[in-house]
Design an enzyme around this catalytic site. Structure first.
Site, short mmCIF file in Angstrom:
data_model
loop_
_atom_site.label_atom_id
_atom_site.label_comp_id
_atom_site.label_asym_id
_atom_site.label_seq_id
_atom_site.Cartn_x
_atom_site.Cartn_y
_atom_site.Cartn_z
N TYR A 38 27.56 2.99 -22.61
CA TYR A 38 26.69 4.27 -22.78
C TYR A 38 25.49 3.71 -22.96
O TYR A 38 24.87 2.72 -22.62
CB TYR A 38 27.40 5.02 -23.71
CG TYR A 38 26.91 6.49 -23.44
CD1 TYR A 38 26.63 7.00 -22.39
CD2 TYR A 38 26.79 7.61 -24.43
CE1 TYR A 38 25.97 8.23 -22.20
CE2 TYR A 38 26.31 8.55 -24.57
CZ TYR A 38 25.86 9.08 -23.37
OH TYR A 38 25.47 10.32 -23.28
N LYS A 93 45.94 14.90 -1.02
CA LYS A 93 45.24 13.73 -0.22
C LYS A 93 44.76 12.89 -1.20
O LYS A 93 44.97 11.44 -0.85
CB LYS A 93 44.19 14.42 0.74
CG LYS A 93 44.57 15.55 1.52
CD LYS A 93 45.25 14.87 3.05
CE LYS A 93 45.68 15.89 3.84
NZ LYS A 93 46.20 15.29 5.14
C1 PYR Z 1 48.63 17.01 7.69
C2 PYR Z 1 47.47 17.96 7.64
O1 PYR Z 1 46.45 17.58 7.18
C3 PYR Z 1 47.61 19.40 7.88
O2 PYR Z 1 48.73 19.80 8.27
O3 PYR Z 1 46.68 19.70 7.89
MG MG Z 2 44.67 18.76 7.08
#
Ligand code: PYR
Ligand code: MG
Ligand code: NDP
Length: 414
Positions: A38, A93
């Site tokens: 920092y 994700k």
């Molecule tokens: C797997 C995916 O990205 C969906 O089903 O939208």
């Molecule tokens: Mg998707």
């Protein structure tokens, strides 16, 4: 409540809510550590980056960070449930990015009124990250959003539902048709759905050799044909000059049914009408266009895939997005171009033909063996070879096509 429902809710709630957290990569224990991390030390990399923006890759986490960005308008096959409700999928994700490709990822859910507002918001923050993974944004807005962001951002922008899905579908389709003894150029395709994933998948399949004239696409109004006046410009690309109007009309003799629409839209009657040795990829999540048990009960000569982890042949973009971004980040590609996408298709398809390591079998307690065939047309997501094989092929394609800032391949541990 069903078992899986309560297990899924508990998984997300305990021991702390959500699926991801930030962790530190540098010590922060002593006053000296803080003087480096920092003030005053942090001023030094600030000055270096101000003098040369490329230094952000040297002194910050930018180069290994991908933002997963959505507006929640097409959450899986659940529809437009809004940005906040999409957060579990976006955290998911991020989990997959980290677990499979060691990419740090943050989810961003954007509330907006117009596509321009969304584009301006993402463009304004894009430089924070090494790449932008757009997720679950409905068609047709997703097409202009991606196009504009690619034009405006210096880092790769990739709409996963379009291209991740298309890459994995093409890889699985090439293998499935080979097993069924069919040429992709001769095969007749019925694609249920005409949105983000469907348009991209059929476009990719044409690039891989499918004959445009052999493709029938349907949306909620039926077959996409040249007499319709309600087609957007993306659907219009797949309009056929035909008097066929319904699924029943087009499914007779079809070699392939690709579902990228919603649950239970094709039944036993239609499946029975398909050509010998058909391929059915019912990719809608969480509920496929037809349940595998019903399809298999209808006929024994088919190859069946779904988007889910709990059936054979998982046709899901998880096989692509962690690894295509790994390759792109590793050579600091400015974009993810067609060459990189096609390289990913072939790397994924080729891996399904290799003997499967014991570690993969361990992750599937109910499976005793996996080898190339009707029940195994694609590698499993936990196959550790996806990372080196796909990332290497993608990085090499980026170098060869001239979009890599780093012109040498990193060493990938096989
Ligand atoms: C797997 C995916 O990205 C969906 O089903 O939208
Ligand atoms: Mg998707
Ligand atoms: N397995 C995988 O890896 C992936 C699977 N998918 C799945 O694909 C589906 C679509 O996602 P996405 O393309 O992002 O969403 P979009 O909203 O962009 O597109 C949805 C499309 O499906 C059509 N549709 C919806 N319900 C029906 C129905 N009952 N009959 C015929 N067509 C229908 C819509 O028709 P209309 O245009 O008339 O509204 C639209 O064309 C979802 O179920 C999603 O889970 C998506 C990405 C990855």
């Amino acid at each position: 409540m069903s078992d899986i429902r309560q297990q899924a809710l508990d998984y997300h709630e305990f021991p702390i809510p959500g699926k991801t957290a930030v962790c530190l990569t540098k010590p922060a224990e002593t006053s000296h550590d803080l003087a480096l991390a920092y003030s005053p030390g942090v001023a030094e990399p600030v000055r270096e980056i101000a003098a040369n923006p490329d230094n952000a890759y040297r002194y910050t986490n930018k180069g290994n960070t991908v933002a997963v960005i959505t507006n929640g308008t097409a959450i899986l096959g659940l529809g437009n449930l809004g940005p906040l409700a999409s957060k579990p999928v976006m955290e998911g994700k991020a989990l997959l990015f980290k677990h499979f490709a060691n990419i740090d990822s943050t989810d961003i859910e954007i509330t907006h009124n117009t596509p321009e507002e969304f584009i301006n918001t993402v463009a304004a923050i894009a430089d924070t990250f090494g790449g932008i993974n757009l997720e679950d944004i409905k068609a047709p807005e997703c097409f202009v959003i991606e196009r504009e962001l690619i034009a405006r951002c210096k880092v790769p922008v990739f709409h996963d539902d379009q291209h991740g899905t298309a890459i994995v579908t093409a890889a699985g389709m090439i293998n499935a048709l080979e097993i069924q003894g069919k040429l992709i150029s001769d095969a007749t395709f019925v694609c249920m759905g005409a949105g983000a994933a469907a348009i991209a998948c059929m476009t990719m399949l044409v690039k891989c050799g499918a004959n445009r004239a052999n493709i029938y696409m349907l949306d909620t109004k039926g077959v996409i044909h040249s007499g319709r006046t309600d087609l957007n410009e993306y659907k219009a690309l797949f309009a056929n000059d035909t008097d066929k109007r319904t699924l029943l009309d087009v499914i007779k003799g079809a070699d392939v049914f690709l579902g990228l629409s919603g649950p239970d839209v094709i039944g036993a009657e239609e499946v029975a009408l398909m050509a010998d040795k058909p391929v059915i990829f019912a990719c809608s999540n969480p509920d496929p266009e037809i349940k595998p048990a019903l399809a298999h009960a209808t006929r024994s000569d088919l190859i069946m895939g779904t988007g889910r982890s709990d059936y054979p042949n998982q046709v899901n973009n998880v096989l692509c997005f962690p690894f295509i971004f790994r390759g792109a980040l590793d050579v600091r590609a400015s974009c993810i171009n067609d060459e990189m996408k096609i390289a990913a298709v072939h790397a994924i398809a080729a891996l399904a033909k290799e003997p499967v390591p014991a570690s993969v079998l361990k992750a599937y307690p109910n499976v005793t063996s996996l080898s190339f065939g009707p029940e195994y047309v694609l590698p499993k997501p936990m196959d550790p070879r996806l990372l080196p094989n796909v990332a290497r092929a993608v990085a090499q394609a980026a170098i060869d096509s001239g979009v890599a800032a780093i012109p040498t391949l990193p060493k990938y541990a096989d």
